[in-house]
Design a protein around this motif. Structure first.
Motif, mmCIF file in Angstrom:
data_model
loop_
_atom_site.group_PDB
_atom_site.id
_atom_site.type_symbol
_atom_site.label_atom_id
_atom_site.label_comp_id
_atom_site.label_asym_id
_atom_site.label_seq_id
_atom_site.Cartn_x
_atom_site.Cartn_y
_atom_site.Cartn_z
ATOM 1 N N LEU A 320 45.673 37.665 44.401
ATOM 2 C CA LEU A 320 47.027 38.217 44.381
ATOM 3 C C LEU A 320 46.993 39.707 44.085
ATOM 4 O O LEU A 320 46.253 40.157 43.202
ATOM 5 C CB LEU A 320 47.869 37.525 43.305
ATOM 6 N N LYS A 321 47.800 40.451 44.821
ATOM 7 C CA LYS A 321 48.041 41.858 44.511
ATOM 8 C C LYS A 321 49.360 41.945 43.741
ATOM 9 O O LYS A 321 50.388 41.448 44.212
ATOM 10 C CB LYS A 321 48.105 42.690 45.798
ATOM 11 N N ILE A 322 49.305 42.560 42.571
ATOM 12 C CA ILE A 322 50.461 42.579 41.671
ATOM 13 C C ILE A 322 50.797 44.010 41.296
ATOM 14 O O ILE A 322 49.930 44.750 40.822
ATOM 15 C CB ILE A 322 50.170 41.746 40.393
ATOM 16 N N LYS A 323 52.021 44.408 41.540
ATOM 17 C CA LYS A 323 52.462 45.763 41.216
ATOM 18 C C LYS A 323 52.568 45.887 39.695
ATOM 19 O O LYS A 323 53.590 45.546 39.081
ATOM 20 C CB LYS A 323 53.818 46.051 41.866
ATOM 21 N N ARG A 344 40.338 29.300 36.338
ATOM 22 C CA ARG A 344 39.810 30.580 35.870
ATOM 23 C C ARG A 344 40.483 31.682 36.674
ATOM 24 O O ARG A 344 40.817 31.492 37.843
ATOM 25 C CB ARG A 344 38.286 30.623 36.060
ATOM 26 N N ILE A 345 40.689 32.842 36.032
ATOM 27 C CA ILE A 345 41.325 33.969 36.721
ATOM 28 C C ILE A 345 40.435 35.203 36.598
ATOM 29 O O ILE A 345 40.113 35.645 35.491
ATOM 30 C CB ILE A 345 42.728 34.275 36.153
ATOM 31 N N GLN A 346 40.036 35.750 37.735
ATOM 32 C CA GLN A 346 39.228 36.964 37.787
ATOM 33 C C GLN A 346 40.134 38.194 37.758
ATOM 34 O O GLN A 346 41.247 38.170 38.299
ATOM 35 C CB GLN A 346 38.439 37.003 39.101
ATOM 36 N N ASN A 347 39.629 39.268 37.158
ATOM 37 C CA ASN A 347 40.288 40.565 37.244
ATOM 38 C C ASN A 347 39.324 41.503 37.966
ATOM 39 O O ASN A 347 38.349 41.974 37.386
ATOM 40 C CB ASN A 347 40.612 41.100 35.850
ATOM 41 N N PHE A 348 39.571 41.746 39.249
ATOM 42 C CA PHE A 348 38.579 42.432 40.063
ATOM 43 C C PHE A 348 38.352 43.884 39.649
ATOM 44 O O PHE A 348 37.254 44.418 39.813
ATOM 45 C CB PHE A 348 38.968 42.322 41.538
ATOM 46 N N ARG A 349 39.370 44.543 39.102
ATOM 47 C CA ARG A 349 39.158 45.928 38.654
ATOM 48 C C ARG A 349 38.193 45.988 37.471
ATOM 49 O O ARG A 349 37.469 46.961 37.291
ATOM 50 C CB ARG A 349 40.488 46.588 38.279
ATOM 51 N N SER A 350 38.178 44.906 36.648
ATOM 52 C CA SER A 350 37.257 44.893 35.521
ATOM 53 C C SER A 350 35.813 44.716 35.967
ATOM 54 O O SER A 350 34.891 45.062 35.243
ATOM 55 C CB SER A 350 37.635 43.774 34.531
ATOM 56 N N TRP A 351 35.619 44.156 37.154
ATOM 57 C CA TRP A 351 34.264 44.096 37.714
ATOM 58 C C TRP A 351 33.842 45.480 38.198
ATOM 59 O O TRP A 351 32.740 45.938 37.894
ATOM 60 C CB TRP A 351 34.218 43.098 38.868
ATOM 61 N N MET A 355 36.737 48.194 43.482
ATOM 62 C CA MET A 355 37.149 46.990 44.211
ATOM 63 C C MET A 355 38.642 47.023 44.534
ATOM 64 O O MET A 355 39.101 46.355 45.465
ATOM 65 C CB MET A 355 36.847 45.749 43.366
ATOM 66 N N VAL A 356 39.401 47.790 43.746
ATOM 67 C CA VAL A 356 40.862 47.830 43.886
ATOM 68 C C VAL A 356 41.265 49.270 44.206
ATOM 69 O O VAL A 356 41.191 50.145 43.346
ATOM 70 C CB VAL A 356 41.549 47.347 42.598
ATOM 71 N N PRO A 357 41.693 49.546 45.438
ATOM 72 C CA PRO A 357 41.896 50.931 45.858
ATOM 73 C C PRO A 357 43.146 51.601 45.303
ATOM 74 O O PRO A 357 43.239 52.827 45.309
ATOM 75 C CB PRO A 357 41.980 50.817 47.389
ATOM 76 N N ASP A 358 44.135 50.828 44.828
ATOM 77 C CA ASP A 358 45.402 51.390 44.359
ATOM 78 C C ASP A 358 45.490 51.239 42.841
ATOM 79 O O ASP A 358 45.513 50.120 42.310
ATOM 80 C CB ASP A 358 46.570 50.653 45.028
ATOM 81 N N SER A 359 45.541 52.354 42.132
ATOM 82 C CA SER A 359 45.543 52.318 40.664
ATOM 83 C C SER A 359 46.820 51.721 40.091
ATOM 84 O O SER A 359 46.874 51.379 38.911
ATOM 85 C CB SER A 359 45.341 53.736 40.106
ATOM 86 N N THR A 360 47.850 51.593 40.911
ATOM 87 C CA THR A 360 49.113 51.020 40.426
ATOM 88 C C THR A 360 49.215 49.522 40.686
ATOM 89 O O THR A 360 50.232 48.894 40.390
ATOM 90 C CB THR A 360 50.318 51.721 41.085
ATOM 91 N N VAL A 361 48.160 48.956 41.279
ATOM 92 C CA VAL A 361 48.171 47.535 41.644
ATOM 93 C C VAL A 361 47.045 46.815 40.911
ATOM 94 O O VAL A 361 45.894 47.259 40.930
ATOM 95 C CB VAL A 361 48.011 47.354 43.162
ATOM 96 N N ALA A 362 47.393 45.721 40.259
ATOM 97 C CA ALA A 362 46.384 44.834 39.688
ATOM 98 C C ALA A 362 46.028 43.785 40.732
ATOM 99 O O ALA A 362 46.897 43.285 41.441
ATOM 100 C CB ALA A 362 46.916 44.159 38.430
ATOM 101 N N CYS A 363 44.754 43.474 40.842
ATOM 102 C CA CYS A 363 44.312 42.471 41.800
ATOM 103 C C CYS A 363 43.538 41.403 41.042
ATOM 104 O O CYS A 363 42.526 41.699 40.398
ATOM 105 C CB CYS A 363 43.439 43.092 42.878
ATOM 106 N N VAL A 364 44.030 40.175 41.095
ATOM 107 C CA VAL A 364 43.402 39.077 40.369
ATOM 108 C C VAL A 364 43.108 37.934 41.325
ATOM 109 O O VAL A 364 43.749 37.794 42.374
ATOM 110 C CB VAL A 364 44.290 38.576 39.207
ATOM 111 N N GLY A 365 42.124 37.116 40.972
ATOM 112 C CA GLY A 365 41.764 35.958 41.777
ATOM 113 C C GLY A 365 41.877 34.687 40.965
ATOM 114 O O GLY A 365 41.185 34.535 39.956
#
Length: 536
Positions: A320-323, A344-351, A355-365
């Motif tokens: 999911l991409k989350i603003k 389980r929920i991944q936080n791709f920016r923490s990897w 991995m996440v091109p937009d700093s205003t968007v959180a991306c989780v799996g």
């Protein structure tokens, strides 16, 4: 009247020294090392787009997803050196952080019992301690299952909160059907009473040491990671193989692997357009699921019926991409809550921030554990994105209106299942192949039906290459260490380059004693746990 027969399409042919089935970590490691040694190689991969298998990185609209989460840490110096050789300039150092999420609060992972009691609040903590006390006075006498063992150790209340829900999500079987041996291995060292007494001592100033109720361990605090995800490693390995003049053939599904009667192999692969390719080779290396390989071997092995009974656990990731700003700092969190299906929920920016091109968007799996073909697996992508959005809201982790997009990645045969019959099935297949087909080599997690990590899969391939180059079985690939705590403790590269050579009973016993823990079902009569057996 002339009738012209339509000419049949003859499959294209290729001859190489070694044909490799599967372009995952094991297959690409073998291909890379054989190419370095000057051997001709062809690797077939049924995926049309990605190499890396379960270690691939999927890209969607510029966002990258790690399938399952892969920390690059190994005690094996040989593996670490190979990582550095294949990808010398693209590793970054990342902090290690994983926690448990339960009813709006985070708990340390591994679980710290005193912290858990504090977070649960006075009433629940009291109930947990009362439940624990009851279990100590009136323990279950017939300890056969995971549930029996865990309730005796922690009481029914803590068991229901921190063990039951997540365990059943992952493995798809009730805790009262899982063997108690697995619980004894998996949760070894955690003492609730020790954690509570140590916590009280700390509050009175009598103990200054960190308290977690565990036997002393040095946990990994940071790890290396490719800046664009683990797929970056395997893309680089593929490129090295191709640069050496060898083949990585995408969209090639194994149709048949036949002995040529002279020790070599004839492989038939099917392409997406229905055409076929034939590859002839002196050696064949398979990282394909053992069950699938057995069904495609010719002549059909006597053990095919055994291998056909092997089982696998599958899972899917809903990204999911989350603003929003990052929702939590962890690499992933474990969801111990029965109100939702996500495990389980991944936080791709923490990897990796890249991995996440937009700093205003959180991306989780969000990871859902399932079996191929069941309700979750068969659900449409839009339906799964909606489910993931709903469950993020139920957990209080985001507002549904902030979700701006999503996608689904399915991973079949992610985890080989260790049921009560798997060991005999694998042994039958292994013995027959080793006796009749010494030039067919099984490697990797699915190829050997062993729940090993990325570095262990690589090591099985590295030893296989050594055996092929030596034209002798000098290493026993089945004795590769499968220590469950590989990513939790120890120093990187602290073990020697290669394990012991084939031969001694002590080597085999050491390997079996370090088998990575996976649950098995309760059986009517089971052997007792071996004394001193050390698995997490």
């Amino acid at each position: 009247m002339n009738i012209s027969a339509t000419p049949s399409r003859q499959p294209s042919e290729l001859s190489v020294d070694v044909v490799i089935i599967g372009a995952g970590p094991a297959g690409l490691t073998a291909g890379y090392l054989l190419s370095k040694a000057g051997k001709s190689v062809a690797i077939i991969e049924k995926d049309e787009t990605y190499v890396g298998g379960i270690s691939r990185t999927v890209e969607h609209e510029g966002y990258r997803f790690d399938i399952g989460g892969h920390r690059f840490f190994s005690k094996s110096k040989a593996v670490v050196d190979l990582w550095n050789e294949i990808l010398p300039d693209d590793f970054i150092s990342r902090p290690r952080m994983s926690r448990i999420y339960y009813e709006g609060k985070f708990y340390s992972y591994p679980l710290r019992a005193f912290e858990a009691l504090r977070n649960l609040g006075l009433f629940r903590s009291t109930m947990c301690m009362a439940s624990f006390a009851y279990a100590q006075v009136f323990p279950r006498k017939q300890v056969k299952s995971f549930e029996d063992w865990t309730i005796n150790q922690f009481g029914k209340k803590l068991y229901s909160i921190f063990f039951k829900t997540y365990t059943e999500k992952v493995w798809g079987m009730p805790c009262d059907e899982m063997s108690s041996d697995w619980a004894a291995q998996r949760i070894k060292g955690l003492s609730l009473w020790g954690a509570v007494t140590d916590g009280l001592k700390r509050s009175l100033g009598l103990n200054k040491k960190p308290n977690n109720g565990m036997q002393a361990k040095t946990l990994l605090e940071e790890f290396r990671y490719p800046r664009l995800g683990p797929g970056m490693m395997w893309d680089a390995a593929r490129d090295h193989v191709v640069a050496a003049g060898n083949k990585v053939l995408m969209g090639h599904a194994l149709k048949q692997l036949a002995s040529d009667g002279q020790g070599g192999w004839r492989l038939e692969a099917t392409l997406p357009d229905g055409s076929e390719r034939v590859i002839r080779a002196a050696h064949a290396i398979s990282s394909a699921p053992m069950k699938e390989l057995a069904a495609r071997l010719s002549p059909v092995p006597e053990s095919v019926l055994d291998a056909s009974g092997l089982k696998y656990r599958d899972f899917l990731t809903v990204a999911l991409k989350i603003k929003s700003e990052d929702l939590f700092p962890d690499n992933w969190i474990y969801i111990h809550d029965s109100k939702v299906q996500v495990g389980r929920i991944q936080n791709f920016r923490s990897w990796s921030p890249e991995m996440v091109p937009d700093s205003t968007v959180a991306c989780v799996g969000l990871e859902y554990f399932c079996f191929e073909g069941d309700g979750l697996w068969a659900s449409g992508d839009d339906e799964l994105v909606a489910l993931a959005t709903k469950e993020m809201a139920i957990l209080g982790l985001c507002d549904p209106k902030d979700v701006i997009g999503g996608t689904v990645v399915r991973q079949e045969k992610a985890y080989p299942v260790y049921d009560e019959e798997y060991a005999d099935r694998v042994q039958a297949m292994r013995e027959e192949l080793e006796a009749k087909h010494p030039t067919l080599h099984l490697v990797g997690r699915n190829g050997m039906h062993r729940y090993n990590n990325q570095d262990h899969a690589m090591m099985t391939a590295m030893l296989t290459v050594e055996n092929i180059l030596a034209e002798a079985r000098i290493y026993d690939t089945w004795c590769v260490n499968e220590d469950a705590e590989y990513h939790e403790a120890g120093r990187e590269g602290e073990e020697p380059a290669f394990p012991q050579h084939v031969g001694t009973a002590e080597d085999r016993a050491a390997a079996l004693a370090s088998m990575r823990a996976v649950p098995t079902r309760v059986t009517a009569e089971r052997e007792p746990v071996e004394a001193g057996r050390d698995a997490a």
